[in-house]
Design a protein around this motif. Sequence first.
Motif, PDB file in Angstrom:
ATOM      1  N   GLY A   1       1.445  14.100  -9.283  1.00 40.47           N
ATOM      2  CA  GLY A   1       2.297  15.277  -9.393  1.00 40.47           C
ATOM      3  C   GLY A   1       2.624  15.594 -10.840  1.00 40.47           C
ATOM      4  O   GLY A   1       2.509  16.745 -11.286  1.00 40.47           O
ATOM      5  N   VAL A   2       3.047  14.557 -11.607  1.00 36.84           N
ATOM      6  CA  VAL A   2       3.363  14.760 -13.026  1.00 36.84           C
ATOM      7  C   VAL A   2       2.111  15.170 -13.803  1.00 36.84           C
ATOM      8  O   VAL A   2       2.147  16.079 -14.639  1.00 36.84           O
ATOM      9  CB  VAL A   2       3.976  13.474 -13.619  1.00 36.84           C
ATOM     10  N   PHE A   3       0.983  14.509 -13.515  1.00 38.48           N
ATOM     11  CA  PHE A   3      -0.262  14.830 -14.198  1.00 38.48           C
ATOM     12  C   PHE A   3      -0.706  16.263 -13.905  1.00 38.48           C
ATOM     13  O   PHE A   3      -1.231  16.945 -14.797  1.00 38.48           O
ATOM     14  CB  PHE A   3      -1.353  13.846 -13.765  1.00 38.48           C
ATOM     15  N   SER A   4      -0.482  16.717 -12.671  1.00 44.64           N
ATOM     16  CA  SER A   4      -0.856  18.092 -12.316  1.00 44.64           C
ATOM     17  C   SER A   4      -0.033  19.104 -13.102  1.00 44.64           C
ATOM     18  O   SER A   4      -0.558  20.132 -13.560  1.00 44.64           O
ATOM     19  CB  SER A   4      -0.659  18.322 -10.813  1.00 44.64           C
ATOM     20  N   VAL A   5       1.267  18.826 -13.284  1.00 49.34           N
ATOM     21  CA  VAL A   5       2.119  19.728 -14.065  1.00 49.34           C
ATOM     22  C   VAL A   5       1.655  19.780 -15.520  1.00 49.34           C
ATOM     23  O   VAL A   5       1.547  20.860 -16.120  1.00 49.34           O
ATOM     24  CB  VAL A   5       3.594  19.280 -13.962  1.00 49.34           C
TER      25      VAL A   5
ATOM     26  N   ARG B   1       0.835  -1.210   0.000  1.00 50.97           N
ATOM     27  CA  ARG B   1       0.000   0.000   0.000  1.00 50.97           C
ATOM     28  C   ARG B   1       0.865   1.254   0.000  1.00 50.97           C
ATOM     29  O   ARG B   1       0.592   2.213  -0.725  1.00 50.97           O
ATOM     30  CB  ARG B   1      -0.921  -0.009   1.214  1.00 50.97           C
ATOM     31  N   VAL B   2       1.932   1.239   0.781  1.00 47.70           N
ATOM     32  CA  VAL B   2       2.819   2.404   0.845  1.00 47.70           C
ATOM     33  C   VAL B   2       3.530   2.612  -0.488  1.00 47.70           C
ATOM     34  O   VAL B   2       3.614   3.740  -0.995  1.00 47.70           O
ATOM     35  CB  VAL B   2       3.840   2.233   1.985  1.00 47.70           C
ATOM     36  N   ARG B   3       4.028   1.518  -1.087  1.00 46.04           N
ATOM     37  CA  ARG B   3       4.722   1.639  -2.367  1.00 46.04           C
ATOM     38  C   ARG B   3       3.791   2.140  -3.453  1.00 46.04           C
ATOM     39  O   ARG B   3       4.145   3.029  -4.240  1.00 46.04           O
ATOM     40  CB  ARG B   3       5.327   0.290  -2.760  1.00 46.04           C
ATOM     41  N   VAL B   4       2.582   1.580  -3.506  1.00 46.23           N
ATOM     42  CA  VAL B   4       1.608   2.019  -4.505  1.00 46.23           C
ATOM     43  C   VAL B   4       1.231   3.474  -4.269  1.00 46.23           C
ATOM     44  O   VAL B   4       1.092   4.268  -5.214  1.00 46.23           O
ATOM     45  CB  VAL B   4       0.354   1.121  -4.471  1.00 46.23           C
ATOM     46  N   GLY B   5       1.081   3.845  -2.993  1.00 51.33           N
ATOM     47  CA  GLY B   5       0.727   5.226  -2.670  1.00 51.33           C
ATOM     48  C   GLY B   5       1.773   6.216  -3.145  1.00 51.33           C
ATOM     49  O   GLY B   5       1.434   7.304  -3.636  1.00 51.33           O
ATOM     50  N   ILE B   6       3.056   5.848  -3.027  1.00 55.50           N
ATOM     51  CA  ILE B   6       4.126   6.740  -3.491  1.00 55.50           C
ATOM     52  C   ILE B   6       4.048   6.928  -5.000  1.00 55.50           C
ATOM     53  O   ILE B   6       4.156   8.055  -5.519  1.00 55.50           O
ATOM     54  CB  ILE B   6       5.501   6.170  -3.074  1.00 55.50           C
ATOM     55  N   TRP B   7       3.832   5.814  -5.727  1.00 56.32           N
ATOM     56  CA  TRP B   7       3.732   5.919  -7.184  1.00 56.32           C
ATOM     57  C   TRP B   7       2.492   6.714  -7.597  1.00 56.32           C
ATOM     58  O   TRP B   7       2.532   7.472  -8.580  1.00 56.32           O
ATOM     59  CB  TRP B   7       3.701   4.530  -7.813  1.00 56.32           C
ATOM     60  N   VAL B   8       1.398   6.559  -6.869  1.00 61.58           N
ATOM     61  CA  VAL B   8       0.191   7.334  -7.179  1.00 61.58           C
ATOM     62  C   VAL B   8       0.446   8.823  -6.980  1.00 61.58           C
ATOM     63  O   VAL B   8       0.044   9.654  -7.799  1.00 61.58           O
ATOM     64  CB  VAL B   8      -0.985   6.859  -6.304  1.00 61.58           C
ATOM     65  N   LEU B   9       1.131   9.183  -5.906  1.00 60.85           N
ATOM     66  CA  LEU B   9       1.440  10.592  -5.651  1.00 60.85           C
ATOM     67  C   LEU B   9       2.364  11.158  -6.728  1.00 60.85           C
ATOM     68  O   LEU B   9       2.186  12.304  -7.171  1.00 60.85           O
ATOM     69  CB  LEU B   9       2.065  10.741  -4.270  1.00 60.85           C
ATOM     70  N   LEU B  10       3.355  10.351  -7.151  1.00 66.38           N
ATOM     71  CA  LEU B  10       4.239  10.802  -8.228  1.00 66.38           C
ATOM     72  C   LEU B  10       3.465  11.008  -9.521  1.00 66.38           C
ATOM     73  O   LEU B  10       3.663  12.002 -10.241  1.00 66.38           O
ATOM     74  CB  LEU B  10       5.361   9.778  -8.440  1.00 66.38           C
ATOM     75  N   PHE B  11       2.553  10.058  -9.829  1.00 68.02           N
ATOM     76  CA  PHE B  11       1.737  10.187 -11.029  1.00 68.02           C
ATOM     77  C   PHE B  11       0.869  11.444 -10.971  1.00 68.02           C
ATOM     78  O   PHE B  11       0.777  12.199 -11.947  1.00 68.02           O
ATOM     79  CB  PHE B  11       0.853   8.952 -11.193  1.00 68.02           C
TER      80      PHE B  11
END
Length: 257
Positions: A239-243, A227-237
């Motif tokens: 972040g990139v999507f927001s930019v 869950r933690v690993r997936v959560g980090i990748w979701v946050l990175l995604f």
Amino acid sequence: MKTMGFTQKIILGLLLALGLATMAQANVGGPAWDKAPNKTNDMGALQNGAKIFVNYCLNCHSAAFMRYNRLTDIGLTEQQIKDNLLVTNTKIGDTMKAAIDPQQAKAWFGVNPPDLTVIARSRAGAGGSGADYLYTYMRSFYKDETKPTGWNNMLFPNVAMPHVLWQLQGERRPIFETLTEHGNAVEVFKGWEQLKPGSMTAQQYDQTVGDLVSYLQWMGEPVQNTRVRVGIWVLLFLGVFSVLTWRLNAAYWKDIK
């Protein structure tokens, strides 16, 4: 005489509650919760914790929501589980049930031992996480001949559970110092005196308890690391999507402005 306002009453009530809580903690004089080592990503520690759990805890405590075959998630094969962790006629797909009869347990201890599947999640409090509580609890037993089991616990006074790991840790007694606070004598916990050595050194015992607690922490939520690993990748995604969205929005409104 000026009447105390509602806000002042609330503040005074909170201060009184805080003071009473502080006094209660000082009177108890027990040990603060130690920080448990987080080894839920260490497969070797989890496997050792599972072995300690089956050999020492499962005699009285169940883990009714955990199946033996789920231990393959911590690197054990089904054959290893069958050879080292299963007893009597237990099957690989069975849940972890206690060996003791519930009626006998209640007669011996006065209460049925709790299920430990989510014990690490349920014991969190102001002193720290549930893992911190369990880590401190399993290292706070001491010899007390006045109790039916012959043992007591600094963190859980008058606990019905005996010290199941005493052969590993040995026998100890707490040392207190009497201090005077606001004119009252207060017993403050200072440390431990070793009465009889166990089969492990203090460092080895702490490491073993750390493995056990890490296993209990993992058992309460086996997918927590995923869950933690997936959560980090979701946050990175995100972040990139927001930019990209921000740049697209700027390009869209550029000509209109």
